[in-house]
Enzyme design. Structure first.
Site, PDB file in Angstrom:
ATOM      1  N   HIS A 159      -7.602 -53.377 -19.348  1.00 42.35           N
ATOM      2  CA  HIS A 159      -7.044 -54.094 -20.491  1.00 42.35           C
ATOM      3  C   HIS A 159      -7.985 -55.200 -20.998  1.00 42.35           C
ATOM      4  CE1 HIS A 159      -5.486 -56.911 -17.298  1.00 42.35           C
ATOM      5  NE2 HIS A 159      -5.778 -57.811 -18.233  1.00 42.35           N
ATOM      6  N   ASP A 189      -5.498 -49.471 -14.315  1.00 42.83           N
ATOM      7  CA  ASP A 189      -5.977 -50.641 -15.055  1.00 42.83           C
ATOM      8  C   ASP A 189      -7.334 -51.111 -14.525  1.00 42.83           C
ATOM      9  OD1 ASP A 189      -5.946 -52.557 -17.035  1.00 42.83           O
ATOM     10  OD2 ASP A 189      -4.906 -54.043 -15.813  1.00 42.83           O
ATOM     11  N   GLY A 261      -7.202 -64.816 -18.458  1.00 43.09           N
ATOM     12  CA  GLY A 261      -8.644 -64.947 -18.331  1.00 43.09           C
ATOM     13  C   GLY A 261      -9.129 -64.640 -16.927  1.00 43.09           C
ATOM     14  N   ASN A 262      -8.189 -64.702 -15.937  1.00 43.68           N
ATOM     15  CA  ASN A 262      -8.523 -64.342 -14.562  1.00 43.68           C
ATOM     16  C   ASN A 262      -8.580 -62.828 -14.362  1.00 43.68           C
ATOM     17  OD1 ASN A 262      -7.215 -67.248 -13.257  1.00 43.68           O
ATOM     18  ND2 ASN A 262      -8.985 -66.312 -12.286  1.00 43.68           N
ATOM     19  N   SER A 263      -8.051 -62.067 -15.310  1.00 46.68           N
ATOM     20  CA  SER A 263      -8.001 -60.614 -15.161  1.00 46.68           C
ATOM     21  C   SER A 263      -9.393 -60.050 -14.927  1.00 46.68           C
ATOM     22  CB  SER A 263      -7.396 -59.974 -16.411  1.00 46.68           C
ATOM     23  OG  SER A 263      -6.040 -60.294 -16.541  1.00 46.68           O
ATOM     24  N   LEU A 318      -1.021 -32.890  -4.455  1.00 50.20           N
ATOM     25  CA  LEU A 318      -0.258 -32.170  -3.440  1.00 50.20           C
ATOM     26  C   LEU A 318       0.664 -31.127  -4.055  1.00 50.20           C
ATOM     27  CD1 LEU A 318       0.311 -31.942  -0.411  1.00 50.20           C
ATOM     28  CD2 LEU A 318       1.989 -33.766  -0.638  1.00 50.20           C
ATOM     29  N   GLY A 319       1.308 -31.477  -5.173  1.00 50.69           N
ATOM     30  CA  GLY A 319       2.162 -30.521  -5.865  1.00 50.69           C
ATOM     31  C   GLY A 319       3.608 -30.549  -5.434  1.00 50.69           C
ATOM     32  N   VAL A 320       4.143 -31.752  -5.215  1.00 50.85           N
ATOM     33  CA  VAL A 320       5.548 -31.887  -4.839  1.00 50.85           C
ATOM     34  C   VAL A 320       6.205 -32.961  -5.694  1.00 50.85           C
ATOM     35  CG1 VAL A 320       5.271 -31.149  -2.446  1.00 50.85           C
ATOM     36  CG2 VAL A 320       4.964 -33.559  -3.018  1.00 50.85           C
TER      37      VAL A 320
END
Length: 516
Positions: A159, A189, A261-263, A318-320
């Site tokens: 972001h 993200d 701003g810490n992101s 995995l498909g579950v």
């Protein structure tokens, strides 16, 4: 007589002066003790030498301090911890950068026609609207990033850089360099950018899987554009999920101050290791409220390597379809506790289907790691490279069963696979057009059978009188034990085969003949 009075007065005066001197000496001694143990407020870098205290001064100081709080001396370990904080902060600040992302956004259209009411009245507002041209105005956002390689790769949040037309990076040594976007992953993200530089300072990777609640951590970033800001806190929780920020959540929660701003900044431990990338805060005001979230380093490193190596994120599959285990469900499935992930659906051609996983299985361990909940399992599978053979432990029919599954690569459109699940029976045989699901615990005396959930109009089952809610107990006098068993019987049928089925309807059972 007068001389005797004067002597008595002088004696009282002498004793009074002596008492005042003792009090004064005690106060000065106390001040000396306190000043010698507290940091000097003087601006001079050279501390003033402390004068040795006499025995009398020391006793007076103790006597005067007896009615107040005791003076705590600073021990050597505390001083060493202070030096540790300083060292870690310096190393982290050198590796954390300020990212400026610029993008152009269309502003409200501006007319080049005269702003005259008579002109607008004569030609009309529609005529004026046709001559309006949108004007571009740059928008700028600020965030943080962490240098992860000496040749200029930087990890930050998606972001921070999404939809940016230009990226600029401000290093700790005040150099300002343009950056190139390498790749992004909105599902976590995370993003990777690169600058043209070498010999850059980096932080060593920490193991986020061994973190404990209560560990001291430092958060480093550029809140509100204030470069090289360091805050301290503890780890408040690990494995935090279902926050609703991104698709894959396994956050580290911390009370270290994280602000806008810490992101993209660093979360480091006291060994100076990178254990997370700061990404979000919980706030009702938009500011810090003591709850911040960081993406764990194990996930960051996996995503970074995939973006750099492939230009995209390759995840295991995995498909579950899985769900949480409530105490009630644990009791129904005779499970020892609520740990693990309950399998609600299995794609027949998926790695799970090929490995023999079934509906109603509870996945307890994955690759020898205890599964806490469905979100935990989802993250473990996603971090597994395709074609990796992984041991599983599942709880089935009251006991543990060991399986091995070869993890596949996640398809681009998993949702499309769900539309044709293993319950959709296709073909030209007698069971075509039926959709079934596992029976719930207690619906049949022995737990066998499958429930009919849908009957296609004019299908063989519809013509024979099958209804949604019927439970198929037997096909051709053979018990149906599961959905997979039902599907296997359906595949063996020929187009001309008529079948005999035993169904449970309400509290009774009846036989029906179904012709194709």
């Amino acid at each position: 007589m007068r001389r005797l009075v004067q002597l008595r007065r002088s004696a009282r005066t002498g004793r009074g002066q002596l008492f005042m001197r003792m009090v004064l000496v005690g106060v000065l001694g106390l001040a000396t003790v306190q000043c010698s143990q507290a940091p000097s407020s003087s601006t001079s870098s050279t501390p003033a030498p402390s004068r040795p205290m006499t025995k009398t001064t020391s006793h007076a100081a103790v006597a005067l301090a007896s009615d107040s709080s005791p003076i705590v001396k600073v021990s050597t370990p505390l001083l060493a911890s202070n030096e540790t904080f300083i060292k870690v902060a310096k190393e982290a600040m050198a590796s954390v950068v300020n990212i400026s992302a610029t993008k152009r956004a269309a502003q409200a259209p501006e007319s080049s026609l005269p702003d005259d009411p008579l002109f607008r009245r004569f030609f009309g507002e529609e005529f004026e609207r046709r001559f309006k041209q949108p004007r571009q105005q740059p928008e700028q956002g600020l965030g943080s990033g962490v240098i992860v390689s000496q040749d200029g790769y930087i990890v930050t949040n998606n972001h921070v850089v999404e939809q940016a037309d230009q990226l600029m990076v401000l290093l700790g040594d005040k150099r300002k360099l343009p950056a190139t976007l390498i790749g992004t992953d909105p599902k976590t993200d995370l993003a990777v950018i690169k600058i043209d530089a070498t010999g850059l300072p980096t932080l060593p990777w920490g193991n986020s899987t061994t973190l404990e609640v209560g560990e001291l951590v430092l958060a480093v970033g550029n809140p509100f554009g204030l470069n090289q800001t360091v805050t301290m806190g503890i780890i408040s929780a690990v494995g935090r999920a279902n926050v609703g920020i991104v698709d894959y959540e396994n956050f580290i929660q911390t009370d270290a101050a994280i602000n806008p701003g810490n992101s993209g900044g660093a979360l480091v431990n006291l060994q100076g290791q990178l254990i997370g990338i700061n990404t979000a805060i919980f706030s009702r005001t938009g500011g810090y409220m003591g709850i911040g979230f960081a993406i764990p380093s194990q996930m960051v490193e996996h995503i970074m390597q995939s973006l750099i190596g492939h230009g995209k994120v390759i995840r295991g599959w995995l498909g579950v379809s899985i769900q949480d285990i409530s105490p009630e469900l644990a009791s129904q499935f005779d499970a020892p506790d609520t740990q693990g992930a309950l399998v609600g659906d299995v794609f027949s051609t998926s790695p799970a289907g090929l490995a023999g996983l079934q509906r109603g299985d509870i996945i307890r361990t994955y690759n020898k790691v205890q599964v806490n909940n469905p979100t935990h399992l989802r993250t473990l599978v996603a971090d597994t490279a395709p074609n990796t053979s992984v041991p599983l432990t599942v709880w089935r029919n009251g006991k543990e069963v060991s399986l091995s599954v070869s993890i596949g690569e996640m398809p681009k459109d998993v949702a499309s696979l769900a539309k044709v699940g293993p319950d959709s029976i296709q073909g030209d045989h007698a069971l075509a057009g039926l959709t079934v699901e596992p029976v719930k615990p207690g619906q049949t005396p022995d737990g066998h059978g499958v429930m009919v959930t849908q009957v296609e109009p004019n299908s063989p089952g519809d013509r024979a009188g099958l209804r949604p809610g019927d439970i198929l107990i037997e096909v051709n006098r053979k018990i149906i034990r599961s959905v997979e068993d039902f599907e296997a019987r359906a595949r063996d049928l020929k187009a001309t085969d008529s079948i005999l089925v035993l169904i449970q309807r309400g509290k009774g059972t009846i036989f029906l003949t179904i012709k194709p």
